[in-house]
Design an enzyme around this catalytic site. Structure first.
Site, PDB file in Angstrom:
ATOM      1  N   GLN A  78       0.842  -1.200   0.000  1.00 26.41           N
ATOM      2  CA  GLN A  78       0.000   0.000   0.000  1.00 26.41           C
ATOM      3  C   GLN A  78       0.875   1.248   0.000  1.00 26.41           C
ATOM      4  O   GLN A  78       1.050   1.900   1.015  1.00 26.41           O
ATOM      5  CB  GLN A  78      -0.887  -0.039   1.251  1.00 26.41           C
ATOM      6  CG  GLN A  78      -1.960   0.993   1.291  1.00 26.41           C
ATOM      7  CD  GLN A  78      -3.135   0.628   0.437  1.00 26.41           C
ATOM      8  OE1 GLN A  78      -3.547  -0.514   0.392  1.00 26.41           O
ATOM      9  NE2 GLN A  78      -3.682   1.591  -0.250  1.00 26.41           N
ATOM     10  N   PHE A  79       1.421   1.600  -1.172  1.00 37.70           N
ATOM     11  CA  PHE A  79       2.298   2.770  -1.250  1.00 37.70           C
ATOM     12  C   PHE A  79       1.564   4.049  -0.869  1.00 37.70           C
ATOM     13  O   PHE A  79       2.169   5.025  -0.444  1.00 37.70           O
ATOM     14  CB  PHE A  79       2.940   2.894  -2.633  1.00 37.70           C
ATOM     15  CG  PHE A  79       2.024   3.416  -3.706  1.00 37.70           C
ATOM     16  CD1 PHE A  79       1.981   4.771  -3.994  1.00 37.70           C
ATOM     17  CD2 PHE A  79       1.214   2.552  -4.424  1.00 37.70           C
ATOM     18  CE1 PHE A  79       1.137   5.256  -4.980  1.00 37.70           C
ATOM     19  CE2 PHE A  79       0.376   3.016  -5.411  1.00 37.70           C
ATOM     20  CZ  PHE A  79       0.324   4.381  -5.688  1.00 37.70           C
ATOM     21  N   THR A  80       0.229   4.056  -0.963  1.00 37.51           N
ATOM     22  CA  THR A  80      -0.529   5.267  -0.658  1.00 37.51           C
ATOM     23  C   THR A  80      -0.489   5.633   0.824  1.00 37.51           C
ATOM     24  O   THR A  80      -0.906   6.729   1.198  1.00 37.51           O
ATOM     25  CB  THR A  80      -1.993   5.149  -1.136  1.00 37.51           C
ATOM     26  OG1 THR A  80      -2.612   4.034  -0.494  1.00 37.51           O
ATOM     27  CG2 THR A  80      -2.062   4.977  -2.650  1.00 37.51           C
TER      28      THR A  80
END
Length: 153
Positions: A78-80
């Protein structure tokens, strides 16, 4: 590294119409990797997550860990979690690790988890559809930068 940890009774992830990972009672871990992160931080984060005492004991108190309840995990990249929303309305993701480091540390974290408990995985970099039954709800935010700061007081 950052993790959003949700206590679940079940969770699954679908990629291109196929279930690629799932877990029963345990944690859904949304995992973000920063550009300065390392295997040491991945290990520190996993050790914290596996020891979180957020499962109920016989008295109804949150006093048991994932290991105590023989739980499972589903880990989703989950890079966000590294979104910077301070300016404008479009988040910037420049504080997230690049794909090479992100993929490596995501896999490393999942391998650490799988050595302790059944571990489902998403597909790094893929468009994923995640379903979960949040139990409680219990949702915990962890950041390795905060885990290493000295306590106040």
């Amino acid at each position: 590294m950052r993790a959003l940890v949700q206590r679940v009774s079940s969770a699954s992830v679908v990629v291109e119409g196929e279930v690629v990972g799932r877990c029963g009672l345990g944690f859904l871990v949304l995992l973000g990797v920063g550009p300065e992160d390392s295997e040491e931080q991945a290990a520190k984060l996993w050790n914290k997550i596996r020891a979180l005492r957020v499962f109920e004991d016989d008295a109804g108190k949150m006093n048991r860990s994932l290991l105590d309840v023989q739980g499972e995990v589903l880990v989703i990249s989950q890079f966000t979690l590294f979104a910077d929303c301070r300016r404008g309305n479009r988040p910037s993701f420049v504080k997230a690790a690049g794909p090479e480091l992100g993929s490596h540390l995501y896999d490393y974290f999942c391998d650490l988890a799988a050595a302790d408990v059944p571990c489902g995985r998403g597909v790094f970099g893929a468009h994923m559809q995640v379903s979960l039954v949040n139990d409680g709800p219990v949702t915990i935010w962890l950041d390795t930068d905060e885990l290493t700061r000295p306590k106040r007081g």
